[in-house]
Design an enzyme around this catalytic site. Structure first.
Site: not given
Length: 730
Positions: A134-135, A138, A147, A151, A154, A156, A315, A352, A359
């Site tokens: 995306r950037y 990086r 995991c 959570c 989450c 995702r 999100d 985000d 972000k």
């Protein structure tokens, strides 16, 4: 500190978590006290069912509540480590921040019409397996779907919990290869899932491979292990990580109650090994949406040598609506931190942005006004002051002619484009929530993955790296022999792993001789009277393997059981159905981008939709008032006498209203009137809803195209369904 050389040596944490020994005995009758410090014991005794939750809390859910929770678990599975569960205050569990983050809630099934499966567009910005680029400098490397705990907040959820498996080493190698071949990447973030749930040997292999890439300067690991499974931070694990410095770790504490003596010990081991630690907190309703709670959290973090890095706005992922707060609440919290605690204890509050915007900092505004000579500022107390700008500063006139500039410039950075169209985002009558600059490397990478339609001789082919295949759409019979050779050469040139073709019965033997095999057959494909064969050639034999075979068979079984059972469904009150026009293309692109994380063609772009309208595709839409709720299309092939019904997309808030079936009947009736001999479609083979819809409408199953088409970020198998629209003639 001196670290142990063996995996077997475990740190001895003080056992301070309330009643955890009693709880552990309830989980496992053969529990031994020393097992609490063994992270593998927690993994093997993960809490996944409501009966265990009730037993450990000492409660009994009502039948209605239990049903709602079971429905939630079917969609979003539950997985809680015994350690993390032990932190729940059983006397007030429904308001407990640990309970709210770990135990499912029926509210997770209340989808907002703005919720998306992949709200951050990570899958469509993925140029290689596991990579989100995306950037400019990086990448995020998604190295695991596993995991320690699922959570509830989450972002995702679409990945974590649905397929609880690690990526294969071959898949990881493809991601590493992309990083090696992209010199501008200097920073790699390992994420998941949780990278620290990988076996030590795999994690060390990954770190060593990344460390060996000359242009990779920094490796980061995103993990929630110190929060939910701190026992995983062993001396051996720390020794592995410290070998590959600079390695940074960002963890994810959301509430001060999560920082226990055990987690503090784990954080201390990492910090003592010289690993810089940061924390990324998500702002969650009824968990930490309070200035007092957040201040206590950041103070505990810095006390444990963890820098509060980000405070994330929650999100808009499916199942998270009940967790989201207003932006004003986040600003209020930051106002209560800036000036009221140490500067390094104040995280940056960020959104985000949806659709892959990245972000965006959202912080209180301390600049009140400005003139040519001064700026007017306010501080955290509300004191207003003036800052005088230097009188002798004369900014250089910059005409973007860098060669004439006296500054010492590094000209290797990414080019910046002008920002336009903010007024469009601010208006209430424009149906869009994001704009993309004309020059955007990331969007260019995304578009480069779209399938291309081109000619080979006079035959028509489609090919692209996302679906990783060549698709022969229309064949000139006299070109068959040379076309097979040409397709093979194109596949070799681009590294494609599958060839796919639709051919008639008289051409079929020629393709079989080259290694093609029949995957589906429509007996009335050409003009309603001549069979068409859907044939695939697997250049890479692994492409033929379907990992979710049992699911695909079950979907087909359920669909067949509904065959011919057409529900008597009418368009609901307040809804209208009509053909789409060029004026609808912006709304159509918005629906497509909401429903599909990725697609073989640029259906997210209004110009593309408008262009296809003028060619061979008719789009149909269902509106609820002024809002476009559902879409589909009919791609017509008059010469061959068939029509493909495709692009079915219904916004999450309008599902379960049988809108796809209504669209299907409408298109089918019109195509029959136009004289087409057969209508057919390819439905994602793992989708119960779409396959049932076609079976109910009397469509027949023609076969399955194995691992054939890239949709929503991965290559899917597709079920072919057809209906002959006129009787076969002799």
């Amino acid at each position: 500190m001196v670290l142990a050389d063996t995996k077997s040596e475990m740190p001895q944490y003080p056992q301070t978590e309330q009643d955890h020994q009693v709880m552990a005995h309830k989980i496992s009758s053969d529990y031994h006290e020393d097992e609490w410090n063994n992270w593998k014991w927690h993994i093997s005794h993960t809490i996944r069912d409501l009966t265990t939750v009730e037993k450990l809390l000492g409660v009994k859910f009502s039948a209605e509540k239990r049903r709602s929770l079971e429905d939630t678990i079917l969609k979003f599975p539950m997985s809680i480590t015994p350690y993390y569960f032990s932190l729940i205050d059983r006397k007030n569990y429904e308001n407990d921040p640990v309970f709210i983050q770990s135990v499912p809630s029926a509210a997770e099934l209340n989808f907002s019409c703005y919720d998306k499966e992949d709200p951050l567009a990570e899958d469509v910005d993925s140029p290689a397996p596991g990579i989100t680029h995306r950037y400019p400098d990086r990448v995020l490397f998604h190295v695991s779907n596993r995991c320690a705990m699922y959570c509830r907040h989450c972002t995702r959820k679409r990945k974590v919990g649905d397929i609880d498996k690690n990526l294969s080493r071959d898949e990881l190698k493809k991601g590493l290869e992309y990083i090696k071949n992209t010199p501008r990447v200097r920073d790699v973030l390992l994420s998941g899932g949780d990278p620290l749930l990988l076996p030590d040997s795999i994690l060390e292999w990954l770190l060593s491979e990344l460390k060996a890439i000359p242009h990779v300067q920094v490796i980061r690991i995103g993990t929630r292990v110190p929060v939910v499974l701190p026992q995983r931070i062993t001396p051996h694990l720390v020794k592995i990580i410290r070998k590959y410095h600079p390695v940074w770790i960002n963890t994810h504490f959301n509430h001060p109650r999560e920082i226990t003596s055990t987690s503090s010990r784990a954080l201390g081991m990492l910090a003592d090994a010289g690993i810089p630690l940061g924390n990324q907190t998500v702002l969650l309703a009824k968990v930490n949406d309070c200035p007092r709670v957040m201040k206590a959290l950041v103070h505990k973090l810095v006390e444990n040598r963890v820098r509060p890095y980000y405070l994330y706005q929650c999100d808009p992922a499916q199942g998270l609506s009940h967790f989201r707060t207003s932006i004003g609440k986040g600003i209020e919290i930051i106002e209560n931190l800036i000036g009221h605690t140490s500067g390094f204890a104040v995280p940056t509050y960020v959104i985000d942005a949806p659709n892959g915007g990245g972000k965006i900092p959202i912080m209180p505004n301390y600049l009140i006004s400005q003139s040519s000579s001064k700026v007017i500022l306010r501080n955290y107390e509300g004191i207003i002051t003036a800052y005088y700008q230097p009188e002798d500063y004369h900014p250089p006139k910059c005409g973007q002619d860098c060669s004439a500039c006296n500054l010492d410039l590094d000209l290797n950075g990414a080019a910046e484009g002008a920002l336009v169209g903010i007024a469009r985002l601010l208006s209430n009558y424009e149906d869009t929530d994001y704009l993309v600059p004309t020059e955007c490397d990331r969007m260019d990478r995304r578009k480069s993955g779209y399938d291309q339609i081109t000619t080979m001789g006079t035959s028509l082919i489609q090919h692209g790296k996302n679906s990783d295949r060549i698709y022969l759409m229309r064949l000139a019979a006299e070109e068959a022999a040379t076309l097979i050779t040409g397709m093979q050469a194109l596949a070799t040139e681009n590294g494609y792993t599958k060839l796919f073709a639709k051919v008639s019965e008289d051409i079929k033997p020629l393709f079989e001789a080259d290694g093609f095999e029949t995957e589906a057959v429509i007996p009335c494909f050409y003009g309603g009277s001549k069979a068409g064969y859907f044939m695939g050639k697997f250049i890479d034999k692994d492409r033929k393997i379907e990992e979710n075979g049992e699911l695909l068979e079950d979907v087909l079984k359920v669909a067949h059981s509904k065959a011919g059972k057409v529900p008597a469904v009418k368009l609901p009150n307040g809804y209208t159905l009509r053909k789409c026009t060029a004026e609808d293309t912006s709304a159509m692109a918005e629906v497509f981008s909401t429903v599909f994380a990725s697609y073989p063609f640029p259906i997210f772009e209004p110009d593309y939709i408008s262009r296809t309208m003028a060619e061979s595709i008719t789009y149909y839409g269902i509106w609820h008032g002024d809002r476009l709720a559902a879409l589909s299309s009919a791609e017509q092939y008059p010469l061959e006498g068939h029509v493909e019904l495709t692009d079915f997309a219904t916004l999450p808030a309008y599902r379960r209203r049988k809108l796809a079936g209504i669209l299907l009947r409408t298109m089918e009736d019109e195509m029959k009137q136009k004289g087409f001999g057969v209508s057919y479609t390819s439905a994602v083979a793992e989708s119960y809803g779409m396959n049932i819809s076609f079976a109910r409408q009397g469509y027949k199953f023609a076969g399955r195209l194995k691992n054939n088409t890239q949709i929503n970020g991965s290559i899917k198998s597709m079920n072919v369904w057809y209906k002959c629209l006129k009787k076969k003639t002799k």
